[in-house]
Design an enzyme around this catalytic site. Structure first.
Site, PDB file in Angstrom:
ATOM      1  N   HIS A 121      81.527  19.685  46.008  1.00  0.00           N
ATOM      2  CA  HIS A 121      82.205  19.459  44.721  1.00  0.00           C
ATOM      3  C   HIS A 121      82.597  18.000  44.514  1.00  0.00           C
ATOM      4  O   HIS A 121      82.903  17.603  43.381  1.00  0.00           O
ATOM      5  CB  HIS A 121      83.468  20.327  44.617  1.00  0.00           C
ATOM      6  CG  HIS A 121      83.191  21.796  44.575  1.00  0.00           C
ATOM      7  ND1 HIS A 121      82.314  22.362  43.671  1.00  0.00           N
ATOM      8  CD2 HIS A 121      83.660  22.824  45.336  1.00  0.00           C
ATOM      9  CE1 HIS A 121      82.256  23.679  43.884  1.00  0.00           C
ATOM     10  NE2 HIS A 121      83.051  23.973  44.887  1.00  0.00           N
ATOM     11  N   ASP A 158      75.771  27.972  48.366  1.00  0.00           N
ATOM     12  CA  ASP A 158      77.202  28.285  48.247  1.00  0.00           C
ATOM     13  C   ASP A 158      77.420  29.040  46.926  1.00  0.00           C
ATOM     14  O   ASP A 158      76.703  28.798  45.950  1.00  0.00           O
ATOM     15  CB  ASP A 158      77.994  26.977  48.250  1.00  0.00           C
ATOM     16  CG  ASP A 158      79.502  27.191  48.338  1.00  0.00           C
ATOM     17  OD1 ASP A 158      80.057  27.028  49.433  1.00  0.00           O
ATOM     18  OD2 ASP A 158      80.118  27.507  47.288  1.00  0.00           O
ATOM     19  N   HIS A 160      79.655  28.721  44.801  1.00  0.00           N
ATOM     20  CA  HIS A 160      80.103  27.807  43.743  1.00  0.00           C
ATOM     21  C   HIS A 160      79.015  26.769  43.464  1.00  0.00           C
ATOM     22  O   HIS A 160      78.316  26.352  44.385  1.00  0.00           O
ATOM     23  CB  HIS A 160      81.390  27.092  44.166  1.00  0.00           C
ATOM     24  CG  HIS A 160      82.508  28.027  44.509  1.00  0.00           C
ATOM     25  ND1 HIS A 160      82.762  28.436  45.801  1.00  0.00           N
ATOM     26  CD2 HIS A 160      83.416  28.652  43.722  1.00  0.00           C
ATOM     27  CE1 HIS A 160      83.803  29.269  45.802  1.00  0.00           C
ATOM     28  NE2 HIS A 160      84.209  29.428  44.554  1.00  0.00           N
ATOM     29  N   ASP A 241      80.074  31.973  50.910  1.00  0.00           N
ATOM     30  CA  ASP A 241      81.077  32.660  50.102  1.00  0.00           C
ATOM     31  C   ASP A 241      80.491  33.589  49.037  1.00  0.00           C
ATOM     32  O   ASP A 241      81.227  34.136  48.223  1.00  0.00           O
ATOM     33  CB  ASP A 241      82.074  31.663  49.476  1.00  0.00           C
ATOM     34  CG  ASP A 241      81.429  30.374  49.029  1.00  0.00           C
ATOM     35  OD1 ASP A 241      80.180  30.301  49.006  1.00  0.00           O
ATOM     36  OD2 ASP A 241      82.165  29.423  48.711  1.00  0.00           O
TER      37      ASP A 241
HETATM   38 ZN   LIG Z   1      82.052  27.716  47.646  1.00  0.00          ZN
END
Ligand SMILES: [Zn+2]
Length: 304
Positions: A121, A158, A160, A241
């Site tokens: 991120h 991931d 996200h 995740d």
């Molecule tokens: Zn994540």
């Protein structure tokens, strides 16, 4: 399979109740040591400011490395700088760089960086979403600058979207970014229409997605795009995740799905990149899932 890690990665402490716990990495390390007695463990070096500056601004590097941290400093709602964070982040980026060096000099063909905090991120100038430095982006930039590669694929499974990685490379056609992620979910980016220069491939998946949708996104869209790019090196943002037990997302993958993708990515690296594939741990917030998935993924990549 070579593993890069460092005890300093356990010094980053985002505080009580934060999901990005020290226990995450402790569990991954213990699970890998138990499952694979012959892994080649290496100590991760420190990244240098020059290596970080290939993708990060001087301001962000200074904010992470030069802030005197008596008590934890909150950089945003969920991103914390503790006394040990700078050393943790430097060793995490250093791990990814060392992996690229060993892969590009032909010393090894597979590496996994067991590190934290995560990185995908973090943008050029902003630490966010638990991430301080973007280790995989730093590693890709190192492969381009220090080893002269011209086609590096970054694969991100991931749950996200790796907004930071995409933003750093969306105007650099030497890097392909391919991501599957839950949508809607933090950080809100990663729509299919986000294509960069044609080098960005996003596969947003609805909450509740299972193995069928996940595997179809990779088999039908993302893996063919990476195949067409014919990367000289494959770097992976390996977050676990999207597992059904994860408390921060709503996907329904099983450990077996990570074994499957590991095997697919391994074959892809073998086809184009002389086998060179380096993975870095990103998210994953169920300790049980982290243990099972990291073992399954590495086994898919051929660890024994
Ligand atoms: Zn994540």
């Amino acid at each position: 399979m070579r593993i890069y890690s460092h005890p300093a990665c356990l010094l980053h402490d985002p505080g009580p109740g934060h999901p990005e716990t020290i226990a995450r990495l402790q569990n991954v390390i213990e699970a890998l040591r138990t499952a694979f007695p012959t892994l080649d463990w290496h100590s991760a070096p420190l990244a240098t400011r020059e290596q970080l500056a290939r993708v990060h601004t001087r301001e962000l590097i200074a904010a992470v490395l030069d802030t005197a941290v008596a008590q934890a400093v909150r950089l945003d709602e969920d991103t914390v700088l503790s006394a040990g964070s700078a050393q943790a982040a430097l060793h995490a980026s250093g791990a990814a760089i060392a992996a690229v060096d060993a892969l590009c000099t032909g010393e090894i063909t597979r590496a996994f960086c067991a590190v934290r905090p995560p990185g995908h991120h973090a943008t050029a100038g902003t630490a966010m979403g638990f991430c301080l430095f973007n280790h995989v982006a730093v590693a890709a930039a190192h492969a381009l600058a220090a080893h002269g590669l011209v086609r590096v694929a970054i694969v991100d499974f991931d749950v996200h979207h790796g907004n930071g990685t995409q933003a750093i490379f969306e105007n650099d056609s030497r890097v392909l970014y391919a991501s599957s992620h839950q949508s809607p979910l933090y950080p809100g980016s990663g729509m299919e229409v986000e294509r960069g220069l044609g080098n960005v491939f996003n596969a947003p998946l609805p909450p509740g997605s299972n193995a069928t949708l996940f595997r179809a996104a990779w088999s039908e869209r993302l893996l063919p795009a990476i195949d067409a790019f014919a990367p000289e090196l494959v770097l992976v943002s390996a977050g676990f995740d999207a597992h059904r037990l994860d408390p921060l997302a709503d996907m329904n993958l099983e450990a077996e799905d990570y074994r499957w993708l590991g095997a697919e990515l391994g074959r892809l690296a073998d086809r184009h990149a002389g086998g060179r594939l380096g993975s870095t741990l990103e998210g994953g917030y169920s300790l049980t899932a982290l243990r099972e998935c990291s073992v399954a993924y590495l086994s898919g990549l051929g660890a024994s």
